[in-house]
Design a protein around this motif. Structure first.
Motif, PDB file in Angstrom:
ATOM      1  N   ASN A 128       0.859  -1.195   0.000  1.00  0.00           N
ATOM      2  CA  ASN A 128       0.000   0.000   0.000  1.00  0.00           C
ATOM      3  C   ASN A 128       0.891   1.239   0.000  1.00  0.00           C
ATOM      4  OD1 ASN A 128       0.647   0.673   2.845  1.00  0.00           O
ATOM      5  ND2 ASN A 128      -0.503  -1.193   3.279  1.00  0.00           N
ATOM      6  N   GLY A 129       0.258   2.407   0.045  1.00  0.00           N
ATOM      7  CA  GLY A 129       1.010   3.655  -0.034  1.00  0.00           C
ATOM      8  C   GLY A 129       1.775   3.968   1.245  1.00  0.00           C
ATOM      9  N   LEU A 130       1.152   3.688   2.383  1.00  0.00           N
ATOM     10  CA  LEU A 130       1.848   3.933   3.655  1.00  0.00           C
ATOM     11  C   LEU A 130       3.121   3.103   3.714  1.00  0.00           C
ATOM     12  CD1 LEU A 130       0.380   4.285   7.194  1.00  0.00           C
ATOM     13  CD2 LEU A 130       2.246   2.704   6.799  1.00  0.00           C
TER      14      LEU A 130
ATOM     15  N   PHE B  92      -2.434  14.080   4.435  1.00  0.00           N
ATOM     16  CA  PHE B  92      -3.135  12.921   4.988  1.00  0.00           C
ATOM     17  C   PHE B  92      -2.226  12.270   6.030  1.00  0.00           C
ATOM     18  CE2 PHE B  92      -4.463   8.319   4.345  1.00  0.00           C
ATOM     19  CZ  PHE B  92      -5.611   8.439   5.096  1.00  0.00           C
TER      20      PHE B  92
ATOM     21  N   ALA C 224      -1.323   9.392   6.659  1.00  0.00           N
ATOM     22  CA  ALA C 224      -0.421   8.309   6.226  1.00  0.00           C
ATOM     23  C   ALA C 224       0.931   8.832   5.742  1.00  0.00           C
ATOM     24  CB  ALA C 224      -1.073   7.467   5.129  1.00  0.00           C
ATOM     25  N   SER C 225       1.048  10.140   5.453  1.00  0.00           N
ATOM     26  CA  SER C 225       2.369  10.688   5.119  1.00  0.00           C
ATOM     27  C   SER C 225       3.251  10.703   6.366  1.00  0.00           C
ATOM     28  CB  SER C 225       2.268  12.134   4.611  1.00  0.00           C
ATOM     29  OG  SER C 225       1.322  12.286   3.599  1.00  0.00           O
TER      30      SER C 225
ATOM     31  N   VAL D  10       4.458  16.528  -0.721  1.00  0.00           N
ATOM     32  CA  VAL D  10       3.177  15.852  -1.004  1.00  0.00           C
ATOM     33  C   VAL D  10       2.480  16.597  -2.132  1.00  0.00           C
ATOM     34  CG1 VAL D  10       0.991  15.065  -0.033  1.00  0.00           C
ATOM     35  CG2 VAL D  10       3.018  15.202   1.447  1.00  0.00           C
TER      36      VAL D  10
ATOM     37  N   ASP E  66       5.558  12.181  -1.966  1.00  0.00           N
ATOM     38  CA  ASP E  66       4.352  11.408  -1.698  1.00  0.00           C
ATOM     39  C   ASP E  66       3.451  11.647  -2.902  1.00  0.00           C
ATOM     40  OD1 ASP E  66       1.862  10.473  -1.005  1.00  0.00           O
ATOM     41  OD2 ASP E  66       1.994  11.096   1.096  1.00  0.00           O
TER      42      ASP E  66
ATOM     43  N   ALA F 210       0.951   9.775  -3.861  1.00  0.00           N
ATOM     44  CA  ALA F 210      -0.270   8.968  -3.724  1.00  0.00           C
ATOM     45  C   ALA F 210      -1.450   9.571  -4.482  1.00  0.00           C
ATOM     46  CB  ALA F 210      -0.621   8.813  -2.250  1.00  0.00           C
ATOM     47  N   GLN F 211      -1.485  10.914  -4.586  1.00  0.00           N
ATOM     48  CA  GLN F 211      -2.656  11.564  -5.185  1.00  0.00           C
ATOM     49  C   GLN F 211      -2.367  12.118  -6.573  1.00  0.00           C
ATOM     50  OE1 GLN F 211      -4.425  14.391  -2.465  1.00  0.00           O
ATOM     51  NE2 GLN F 211      -4.595  12.877  -0.826  1.00  0.00           N
TER      52      GLN F 211
ATOM     53  N   SER G 110       0.265   5.315  -4.082  1.00  0.00           N
ATOM     54  CA  SER G 110      -0.797   4.497  -3.496  1.00  0.00           C
ATOM     55  C   SER G 110      -1.763   4.104  -4.599  1.00  0.00           C
ATOM     56  CB  SER G 110      -1.565   5.287  -2.440  1.00  0.00           C
ATOM     57  OG  SER G 110      -2.775   4.622  -2.120  1.00  0.00           O
TER      58      SER G 110
ATOM     59  N   LYS H 183      -8.050   6.052  -5.379  1.00  0.00           N
ATOM     60  CA  LYS H 183      -7.037   6.929  -5.985  1.00  0.00           C
ATOM     61  C   LYS H 183      -7.263   6.983  -7.505  1.00  0.00           C
ATOM     62  CE  LYS H 183      -5.302   8.067  -2.157  1.00  0.00           C
ATOM     63  NZ  LYS H 183      -4.341   7.559  -1.200  1.00  0.00           N
TER      64      LYS H 183
HETATM   65  C1  LIG Z   1      -3.723   7.593   0.143  1.00  0.00           C
HETATM   66  C2  LIG Z   1      -2.575   8.332   0.643  1.00  0.00           C
HETATM   67  C3  LIG Z   1      -1.526   7.706   1.335  1.00  0.00           C
HETATM   68  C4  LIG Z   1      -1.572   6.292   1.811  1.00  0.00           C
HETATM   69  O1  LIG Z   1      -1.808   5.344   0.848  1.00  0.00           O
HETATM   70  P1  LIG Z   1      -2.515   3.954   1.269  1.00  0.00           P
HETATM   71  O2  LIG Z   1      -2.370   3.129   0.034  1.00  0.00           O
HETATM   72  O3  LIG Z   1      -3.930   4.270   1.602  1.00  0.00           O
HETATM   73  O4  LIG Z   1      -1.765   3.402   2.417  1.00  0.00           O
HETATM   74  C5  LIG Z   1      -0.423   8.470   1.675  1.00  0.00           C
HETATM   75  N1  LIG Z   1      -0.364   9.783   1.383  1.00  0.00           N
HETATM   76  C6  LIG Z   1      -1.354  10.422   0.753  1.00  0.00           C
HETATM   77  C7  LIG Z   1      -1.193  11.873   0.431  1.00  0.00           C
HETATM   78  C8  LIG Z   1      -2.505   9.730   0.374  1.00  0.00           C
HETATM   79  O5  LIG Z   1      -3.484  10.379  -0.242  1.00  0.00           O
END
Ligand SMILES: *Cc1c(COP(=O)(O)O)cnc(C)c1O
Length: 373
Positions: free
Chosen positions: A60-62, A91, A93-94, A136, A162, A164-165, A192, A197
Motif C-alpha cells: 500500500n502507499g503507507l 493525509f 499516512a504521510s 506531497v 508522496d 499517492a494523489q 498508493s 485513488k
Molecule cells: C492515500 C494516501 C496515502 C496512503 O496510501 P494507502 O495506500 O492508503 O496506504 C499516503 N499519502 C497520501 C497523500 C494519500 O493520499
C-alpha cells in the motif's frame, strides 16, 4: 432530482470489467500469488511510465513511504531523530511511517492559495536538523518549483515525493526545458493504489519509484522480511509485498492514466469556468504544472452550510481533511510550531465530485452551487 455521488468504485471500474475478470482468472490459474510475473511486469510498466530506473510494488502507499525511509536508515543516509519536513495539511499516512521509524516530522504550514507546500517553501524551512523533505502533491497538484529543487539538491537534502494523489501529473521545468512526471522529481517517490485513488487497485496496493539502484535493492529486500535470499536475513524487514492479483488489475488500469487525467482535467475546467460565486474560492492554476486532479477542492467560510445545501440538492461532497494531523489525538502537542493556515483550511475546504463525472455533470453541479445563498 439528479444524484451526483462523490465516487462509486463500481462506476470507476465498470469500463475495465472484462479485462479485470480476465486478469483475475489468469492469476487464479497461474498458481503464483506473490512476487510473480504480474508484479514484475507491473513494476517494469510503472517505471517506464514514470521515467524512473526502478519501481518496487508494495502492499500500500503507507508501506511505500515507510520502506523508503526505512531503507535510508538502513543505508546510513538517515538516522533516528533526523528532521523530515512535511506539509501540515497532508493525509495522516504521510506522517505515520516517519514517527514510527523514530524520525522527527517537522510540519510546514501550507500556502493558503495553493493549499500546498511547494519545494521553494520547503527550501526556505531548511535548518541543520533537516535531512529530508517529504513533498506531497496534495489533491494532484505538483509541489514542484525548479528553484526549490535546485536548492534542496545543493544542500544534499533527500527529497521524497508522496505521489499517492498525483499519478499522471506533470511539471514543465523552464530552466531545463523538460517535462517531468511527478514520481520522478526527487530521490524516491511513494505511490498508493488505494481503490479511490486516480489509478486504484481492487484492494490495497502501492509502489516506490526511484533511479537509485542501491535504494531500490534495499527497499525490495526490506519489503520481503529483509532477506537477501530465502531464509537469509541481513536486515530486520517487513512484509510489504503487493499481491499478484492486484498487480494484474493495475496492469489493466495503468495504461489509462493519461486518459483518466484528461477526463478529470475536463471536469475541473468545466467547474472553473462555470462556478461563479463571490463566497467561493476555486483551486489555483499554474501554467507549468499539469495537475492530476485527485480532488477538486473549493474554499468558503460558509463550508458547512454549502455542504448541507449540496447534499439536499443531490450533490455528495467530502472534506480532505477535516482535522489536520497535529490536532489528531495521536499527535496533539507533539509538533513544534503553529499551523494556522492548515487549521483554517480544514474549516473551509470542500471536495466536489470529480472521480466519476464528465464536464456536463460539472456544469450542472456548478449551476447548483451558483444558486447557493
Ligand atoms: C492515500 C494516501 C496515502 C496512503 O496510501 P494507502 O495506500 O492508503 O496506504 C499516503 N499519502 C497520501 C497523500 C494519500 O493520499
Amino acid at each position: 432530482m439528479k444524484y451526483f455521488p462523490f465516487q462509486q468504485l463500481s462506476t470507476t471500474n465498470e469500463r475495465f470489467a472484462k479485462e479485470l475478470h480476465e486478469a483475475a482468472c489468469r492469476v487464479i490459474d497461474s498458481g503464483r500469488y506473490l512476487l510473480g510475473e504480474e508484479t514484475h511486469a507491473f513494476e517494469t510498466e510503472l517505471s517506464q511510465f514514470i521515467g524512473s530506473a526502478h519501481a518496487v510494488a508494495t502492499a500500500n502507499g503507507l508501506e511505500a513511504i515507510r520502506l523508503i525511509f526505512a531503507a535510508y536508515i538502513e543505508m546510513g543516509r538517515l538516522h533516528p531523530g533526523d528532521g523530515v519536513l512535511v506539509p501540515a495539511n497532508t493525509f495522516i499516512a504521510s506522517l505515520l511511517p516517519l514517527s514510527q521509524l523514530g524520525l522527527r516530522p517537522l510540519l510546514v504550514d501550507p500556502d493558503a492559495r495553493t493549499m500546498s507546500v511547494s519545494l521553494s517553501k520547503f527550501a526556505s524551512e531548511i535548518t541543520p536538523d533537516v535531512k529530508a523533505v517529504l513533498a506531497v502533491h496534495l489533491y494532484g497538484l505538483p509541489s514542484f518549483t525548479p528553484e526549490g529543487l535546485n536548492y534542496l539538491r545543493s544542500k544534499n537534502i533527500i527529497l521524497v515525493e508522496d505521489n499517492a494523489q498525483a499519478i499522471g501529473a506533470e511539471v514543465f521545468d523552464p530552466t531545463t526545458g523538460k517535462t517531468i512526471r511527478t514520481g520522478n522529481m526527487g530521490d524516491a517517490a511513494a505511490f498508493s493504489f488505494y481503490p479511490a485513488k486516480n489509478i486504484g487497485a481492487l484492494g490495497d496496493g502501492g509502489a516506490v519509484t526511484t533511479s537509485d539502484s542501491d535504494l531500490a535493492k534495499t527497499i525490495r529486500q526490506l519489503s520481503n522480511y529483509g532477506g537477501s535470499r530465502k531464509y537469509h536475513y541481513d536486515m530486520k524487514g517487513f512484509n510489504s509485498r503487493m499481491d499478484e492479483i492486484q498487480a494484474a488489475f493495475l496492469r489493466v488500469k495503468l495504461p489509462h492514466t493519461m486518459e483518466e487525467r484528461e477526463r478529470r482535467e475536463a471536469a475541473a475546467a468545466a467547474y472553473d469556468s462555470s462556478i461563479e460565486h463571490r463566497d467561493i474560492i476555486l483551486p489555483s492554476r499554474h501554467p507549468n504544472l499539469r495537475q492530476a486532479w485527485h480532488q477538486y477542492v473549493v474554499r468558503t467560510p460558509e463550508r458547512d452550510r454549502l455542504a448541507r445545501f449540496l447534499t439536499a440538492q443531490g450533490v455528495e461532497t467530502m472534506i480532505h481533511y477535516p482535522i489536520p494531523p497535529h490536532l489528531q489525538k495521536c499527535y496533539v502537542g507533539q509538533f513544534p510550531g503553529s499551523f494556522p493556515i492548515a487549521e483554517k483550511l480544514a474549516t473551509e475546504i470542500l471536495s466536489l465530485p470529480i472521480a466519476n463525472i464528465n464536464s456536463q455533470d460539472a456544469i450542472e453541479i456548478a449551476q447548483i452551487i451558483n444558486s447557493f445563498k
